[in-house]
Design an enzyme around this catalytic site. Sequence first.
Site, PDB file in Angstrom:
ATOM      1  N   SER A 105      33.576  23.511  37.820  1.00 31.94           N
ATOM      2  CA  SER A 105      33.795  22.664  38.748  1.00 31.94           C
ATOM      3  C   SER A 105      34.788  23.090  39.899  1.00 31.94           C
ATOM      4  O   SER A 105      34.590  24.248  40.560  1.00 31.94           O
ATOM      5  CB  SER A 105      33.973  21.275  38.399  1.00 31.94           C
ATOM      6  OG  SER A 105      34.253  20.040  39.289  1.00 31.94           O
TER       7      SER A 105
ATOM      8  N   ASP B 196      29.608  18.867  43.663  1.00 40.72           N
ATOM      9  CA  ASP B 196      29.078  17.480  43.076  1.00 40.72           C
ATOM     10  C   ASP B 196      30.163  16.514  43.970  1.00 40.72           C
ATOM     11  O   ASP B 196      29.712  15.259  43.945  1.00 40.72           O
ATOM     12  CB  ASP B 196      28.792  17.254  41.769  1.00 40.72           C
ATOM     13  CG  ASP B 196      30.400  17.657  41.042  1.00 40.72           C
ATOM     14  OD1 ASP B 196      31.369  18.063  41.564  1.00 40.72           O
ATOM     15  OD2 ASP B 196      30.081  17.306  39.810  1.00 40.72           O
TER      16      ASP B 196
HETATM   17 MG    MG Z   1      32.590  19.420  40.745  1.00 37.84          MG
END
Ligand code: MG
Length: 450
Positions: free
Chosen positions: A95, A241
């Site tokens: 991430s 995201d």
């Molecule tokens: Mg992320």
Amino acid sequence: MGRLFGTNGVRGVVNKELTVTMVARLAASAGSILGKRIAVGRDGRTSSPMMRDAAVSGLLSAGCTVIDMGLLPTPTFQYSIKESGLSGGLMITASHNPPEFNGIKAMAGDGVEVPREMEDRIEEVYFKGGPDLATWEQVGNTVYMDVMGDYVRAVLSRVDVDAIREAGLAVALDPGNGVAALVAPRLARELGCRVFTLNAEIDGTFPGRDSEPRPDNLGGLCSLVKASGADVGVAFDGDGDRAIFVDETGRTQWGDRSFALVVREFMRRNPGSTIATPVSSSKAVSDMVEEFGGEVYWTRVGSVDVSRAMVEHGIELGGEENGGIMYGPHHPIRDGCMAMALILEIMAEEKKSLSALLSELPRYHQQKDSVPCPEERKQEALERLRSGVEAPRVETTDGVKLYYKDGSWILIRPSGTEPVFRLYAEADTPGRAHELLEEHKKSLSDVIRR
Ligand code: MG
């Protein structure tokens, strides 16, 4: 038994805390729990091809068929698992962590990160040494799938494309050298926007900025917004995201400001709805929900908790203060590009600038800090803290949250990823937020030292 999964999957420094041997065994273990048809995807990190190969080998050894979706944002991967009716998936990503990290996010067949109890089952198999291996004739094989086009069409189907095109917006995009670069510019162009980009080359060393978008490292995007005259700037984290927005004046807005805006629009259209958000979220969010007769479903901090609450209770909208927005009609997962499309739709339909829209929301001041605490002291410290605190209302969904009569609150919780307690304070004035933070930092340090 140790723990592999933190707040958001498994993370570690490559070849130190996380090796190919571990990833292969973890993938085989996950395959034995998730099922036979498993997708694999990866972000743009330097070590991601290596870790992808390890994960694929592990899955094949457990007799799984691997559907390799290649280099793509995590939300694109998750959506495609659900749409393709697969058993689950493993996304190779750390991430927003620094470049030396990598990790795995495990998805169930619904494309949502696996629930905590499934993480436990995967860990159990892992710590037993892995699952029984397939016999030679049952070893799996790999097929390749290109999912980008279907994903972009799916996001477009969830917003009023004509209205956004008509508005002729200009957007400045900063994917931070992450995989959002593959989707965000394309999506914005499909929405009729003029697109300016920064850090849009995928590069696993993250030369442009930290892959965690924060107000202190988005100076480049703020300048681009002003120089280009863009209506909005959008910054994404490393796996796409989360999205953080910059208004047309070049000011970075925290995630719960943009989330509160999406909440207001959603509540106008769906009054009385329930919204899911972690206990760390701003009162600006709950104010918007209450104004339209809705309810807030408070969760623990962590996108998995919000997503799983949405699935379990049929909640259509969720979000986090770090810029994660989950739009249920599309998919109850964090999705930076879906968030961008929703904000563009609101700007187009309201025919107002982003700064004007945000100025209509209630304004609170949040401050955050952390206090070091060794992992093994966390639980005891938390229990002491809970038994010692006094406030008109105390909530223990995650850590301990204290609500005061003047509307201010403070949340104190052990981090799931680092040896610290995190503190979040919110009040009408910065002074009061600061005062709450200082007071509780002190009492927390005392409790930890005892
Ligand atoms: Mg992320």
